[in-house]
Design an enzyme around this catalytic site. Structure first.
Site, short mmCIF file in Angstrom:
data_model
loop_
_atom_site.label_atom_id
_atom_site.label_comp_id
_atom_site.label_asym_id
_atom_site.label_seq_id
_atom_site.Cartn_x
_atom_site.Cartn_y
_atom_site.Cartn_z
N ILE A 1 0.87 -1.18 0.00
CA ILE A 1 0.00 0.00 0.00
C ILE A 1 0.91 1.23 0.00
CG2 ILE A 1 -1.76 1.32 1.25
CD1 ILE A 1 -2.48 -1.32 2.70
N HIS A 2 0.72 2.11 -0.98
CA HIS A 2 1.52 3.35 -0.94
C HIS A 2 0.84 4.54 -1.61
CE1 HIS A 2 2.41 2.35 -5.14
NE2 HIS A 2 2.87 3.58 -5.27
N ARG A 3 -0.22 4.32 -2.37
CA ARG A 3 -0.86 5.44 -3.06
C ARG A 3 -1.40 6.45 -2.05
NH1 ARG A 3 -0.02 5.50 -8.73
NH2 ARG A 3 0.24 3.34 -9.34
#
Length: 340
Positions: A191-193
């Site tokens: 997860i990074h957005r």
């Protein structure tokens, strides 16, 4: 021929590795400019070390994702170097900064024509502007080329395939030999957005993962780590947080997984090429053919559990995004369309 390759974040480091090999083979002199958009050692230097990417001729070390700041610094280098091509990769802020900073020099855009049709994503806005600025638009597939035709872009379009398929072909055998042991079944989580690291959304995703009834191995992006810590969001016991991984470690981790859950564009493709089912934590994707093939499903926190249960990889999955030899075609295209 001389080219200036502009890179600045993790996906761009990976994409540049097979291209560097092809440029060397074609006798093209490449200088690499690292904007410093990603600067943590585990998000930057590890990729140079393990993928044999040339030491950057220019390390701007700006430690920012501000496009204007990066573009000004890139412009100074481009004007001094006067390369035949400024090469930009993908859809990051460093990509747009490189296209703007080229200052009238020819721009070659790798991964041109991709669209998620979600203008709330900064990456989508970056793609559109870069494609308008590019002289040479290097597409991963015919769908991307057709999209550029509908938009009436001014540059020359070439379908070459995806350099990340090249990277998977070249480096997956090496990754297998170095694979770490992860006892038992697991899914890979990333997860990074920006949208997914907003507190309410990140909390909802964490809660949904806790109800999933399976083990997740989660290499935590620095942005996500900051969001978790700043907002006091605890990961559930079935999510095993680990430090960010290098490319080879990550390839091996994905290949050994039952499933991938991600918001990354690149990981959707890597999962496909490694024949691992994927669930994408986004409302849309630029890699739409992975969804149409039945190997990738879009999901939100509210329907994540259902998507995990349905996830599978089709036995008749078609070849997508080329044959793993895009970089050589890119080198040929650079020669063919170079300014006189």
């Amino acid at each position: 021929m001389r080219v200036l390759s502009v890179i600045g974040n993790r996906p761009q480091f990976i994409k540049s590795a097979p291209l560097t090999l092809a440029l060397r083979a074609a006798g093209i002199d490449e200088k690499v400019l690292h904007t410093g958009q990603h600067w943590d050692p585990e998000m930057s230097q590890v990729f140079f070390d393990e993928l044999d990417i040339p030491e950057p001729a220019y390390r701007l070390d700006l430690r920012t994702n501000n496009i204007t700041v990066m573009a000004a610094a890139i412009a100074a280098v481009a004007c001094a170097e006067q390369p035949d091509w400024v090469i930009v990769f993908g859809d990051a802020n460093s990509t747009l900064a490189g296209a703007r900073g080229a200052s009238g020099l020819p721009v070659a855009h790798i991964e041109a024509g991709l669209r998620s049709f979600d203008l709330s994503m900064p990456e989508e806005r970056n793609r559109i502007e870069v494609d308008k600025l590019a002289t040479l638009l290097l597409c991963p597939d015919e769908r991307s080329a057709a999209q550029l035709a509908t938009e009436g872009v001014a540059g020359e379009v070439a379908v070459v395939g995806d350099v990340m398929a090249d990277a998977t072909r070249i480096f997956a055998p090496i990754a297998r030999r170095r694979a770490a042991s992860h006892d038992g079944a697991y899914a890979v989580l990333t997860i990074h957005r920006q949208a997914n690291t907003e507190p309410d959304r990140l909390h909802a995703i964490s809660a949904a993962l806790g109800e999933a009834g399976r083990r997740f191995v989660f290499p935590v992006h620095p942005r996500t780590r900051h969001a978790l810590d700043e907002n006091g969001i605890a990961l559930p016991p079935n999510v095993e947080a680990v430090d960010p991984l290098g490319y080879l470690e990550m390839l091996a981790l994905v290949e050994g997984a039952e499933l991938v859950v991600t918001d990354s564009g690149g990981l959707q493709k890597e999962a496909y090429w490694l024949r691992v089912p994927c669930v994408t934590l986004r409302p849309s994707t630029e890699w739409v053919d992975t969804v149409r093939a039945g190997a990738n499903a879009l999901a939100d926190a509210e329907d994540l559990g259902e998507a995990l249960e349905r996830a599978s990889f089709p036995t008749d999955a078609p070849e997508l995004y080329g044959d793993g030899h895009a970089a050589a075609r890119i080198a040929d295209s650079l020669y063919t369309l170079a300014r006189p």
